[in-house]
Design an enzyme around this catalytic site. Structure first.
Site, mmCIF file in Angstrom:
data_model
loop_
_atom_site.group_PDB
_atom_site.id
_atom_site.type_symbol
_atom_site.label_atom_id
_atom_site.label_comp_id
_atom_site.label_asym_id
_atom_site.label_seq_id
_atom_site.Cartn_x
_atom_site.Cartn_y
_atom_site.Cartn_z
ATOM 1 N N ARG A 104 -3.922 52.492 68.595
ATOM 2 C CA ARG A 104 -4.602 51.248 68.245
ATOM 3 C C ARG A 104 -3.928 50.557 67.050
ATOM 4 O O ARG A 104 -3.756 49.325 67.046
ATOM 5 C CB ARG A 104 -6.074 51.524 67.915
ATOM 6 C CG ARG A 104 -6.915 50.284 67.690
ATOM 7 C CD ARG A 104 -7.114 49.513 68.987
ATOM 8 N NE ARG A 104 -6.136 48.464 69.192
ATOM 9 C CZ ARG A 104 -5.772 48.017 70.387
ATOM 10 N NH1 ARG A 104 -6.279 48.526 71.480
ATOM 11 N NH2 ARG A 104 -4.886 47.074 70.486
ATOM 12 N N LYS A 139 -1.009 30.474 54.108
ATOM 13 C CA LYS A 139 -2.268 30.705 54.817
ATOM 14 C C LYS A 139 -2.125 31.959 55.685
ATOM 15 O O LYS A 139 -1.959 31.907 56.898
ATOM 16 C CB LYS A 139 -2.622 29.483 55.659
ATOM 17 C CG LYS A 139 -2.887 28.238 54.815
ATOM 18 C CD LYS A 139 -3.120 27.008 55.669
ATOM 19 C CE LYS A 139 -3.343 25.776 54.805
ATOM 20 N NZ LYS A 139 -3.521 24.544 55.593
ATOM 21 N N LYS A 171 -0.574 19.970 44.165
ATOM 22 C CA LYS A 171 -1.394 19.645 45.324
ATOM 23 C C LYS A 171 -2.536 18.695 44.958
ATOM 24 O O LYS A 171 -2.720 18.337 43.797
ATOM 25 C CB LYS A 171 -1.932 20.939 45.952
ATOM 26 C CG LYS A 171 -0.836 21.826 46.535
ATOM 27 C CD LYS A 171 -1.374 23.130 47.072
ATOM 28 C CE LYS A 171 -2.322 22.937 48.237
ATOM 29 N NZ LYS A 171 -1.646 22.397 49.431
ATOM 30 N N GLU A 205 2.386 17.006 46.610
ATOM 31 C CA GLU A 205 1.662 16.665 47.831
ATOM 32 C C GLU A 205 1.148 15.230 47.703
ATOM 33 O O GLU A 205 0.423 14.916 46.752
ATOM 34 C CB GLU A 205 0.499 17.634 48.032
ATOM 35 C CG GLU A 205 -0.297 17.405 49.305
ATOM 36 C CD GLU A 205 -1.429 18.407 49.434
ATOM 37 O OE1 GLU A 205 -1.173 19.514 49.948
ATOM 38 O OE2 GLU A 205 -2.561 18.097 49.010
ATOM 39 N N ASP A 226 1.059 14.821 53.332
ATOM 40 C CA ASP A 226 -0.094 15.573 53.811
ATOM 41 C C ASP A 226 -0.981 14.754 54.748
ATOM 42 O O ASP A 226 -1.473 13.681 54.378
ATOM 43 C CB ASP A 226 -0.917 16.057 52.612
ATOM 44 C CG ASP A 226 -2.072 16.949 53.021
ATOM 45 O OD1 ASP A 226 -1.843 17.877 53.822
ATOM 46 O OD2 ASP A 226 -3.189 16.726 52.538
#
Length: 292
Positions: A104, A139, A171, A205, A226
């Site tokens: 597994r 991410k 950002k 960004e 963005d």
């Protein structure tokens, strides 16, 4: 087909695998130990149940090396290979207890990482006629970042910054707080450049053409467009005129990635490569040695 082998990056793979094995069987495999003789030997074939780009053979080897070195792992394809449905890519031989004990964990890694590599290869194929670079993001599943970014590379993508320590990316949330303290995008870029060596590129960004102008005036090396539609991206590319590296991010799909690449951007970053890539179908089929 065989591919050029990309080795996993240096990280504590053994520690990660050991933790996964302990999670899966903290007190051993009760079913196997209750029903099967310890001396029973077996062979297992690991098969691609769909077309895929392979990632995780190196992890497969580590799983069985950590669990029981008596299990011999023979791979017929390397990580990064393109497989068709039904192709066998690895054979296991050794104690049945150990083969089942690692099944597994081995499949979880193989299916997840190959899913990332397969999706990356699909995106890469869509923009193959353009020089645009396909990159990943941060991410990722905590603890699996290096493995997931390795899988992206196997699929033909390029790794973006690995950590927050690797580069400057101003950002939207930074911009909100900078504005609250009276600092403009232009001033933020200049401040970053004054405090950091040239080895760090300053990336901002941006969401509209006004922000692009401010970032360029501040000396930004890279602009992250963005969530802009392709038409606005094209305007941005025409405005920037090669003064900074241009990256697109947000809202990019298999259906529109080619349209974004056609605008002339330098790179496209896609979070879905790691945070939402579907696992591929891979099976591990066991046979007792006596039935060979």
């Amino acid at each position: 087909m065989k591919s050029h082998v990309i080795q996993p990056p240096p990280f504590e793979l053994e520690t990660l695998v050991t933790a996964a094995l302990k999670e899966d069987a903290p007190h051993g495999d009760v079913t196997t130990h209750m029903l099967l003789e310890p001396s029973l030997q077996a062979q297992a074939h690991i098969v691609a149940k769909q077309d895929l780009t392979l990632a995780g053979v190196a992890v497969l080897r580590t799983v069985y090396q950590a669990l029981d070195p008596a299990v011999v792992v023979t791979s017929t394809f390397d990580d990064g290979a393109t497989l068709e449905e039904g192709q066998m890519f690895a054979i296991l031989q050794g104690p049945a207890h150990s083969i089942l004990g690692g099944e597994r964990v081995a499949l979880n890694f193989l299916q997840h990482l190959s899913g990332i590599a397969t999706l990356t290869a699909r995106f890469k194929s869509e923009i193959r006629q353009y020089p645009t670079v396909l990159v990943d993001t941060r991410k990722t599943i905590p603890g699996l970042r290096r493995l997931e970014k390795w899988a992206v590379a196997l699929g033909g993508g390029t790794n973006h910054r690995m950590t927050l320590s690797d580069g400057v990316l101003i950002k939207d949330n930074h911009l909100v707080l900078l504005e609250a303290q009276g600092t403009t995008i232009r001033e933020a870029c200049r401040k970053a450049r004054e405090q950091l060596s040239r080895q760090f590129r300053i990336c901002v960004e941006v969401e509209d053409l006004k922000q692009i102008e401010q970032a360029l005036d501040g000396g930004a090396d890279m602009l992250l467009l963005d969530n802009m539609p392709p038409a606005l991206v094209q305007e941005a590319v025409d405005l920037i005129k090669g003064k900074a590296h241009i990256e697109v991010s947000g809202g990019v799909t298999l259906e529109n990635v080619r349209e974004y690449a056609a605008t002339g951007v330098d790179s496209i970053s896609i979070g879905v490569l790691t945070h939402s890539a579907p696992a591929v179908d891979i099976s591990l089929d066991v046979l007792p040695v006596s039935s060979q």
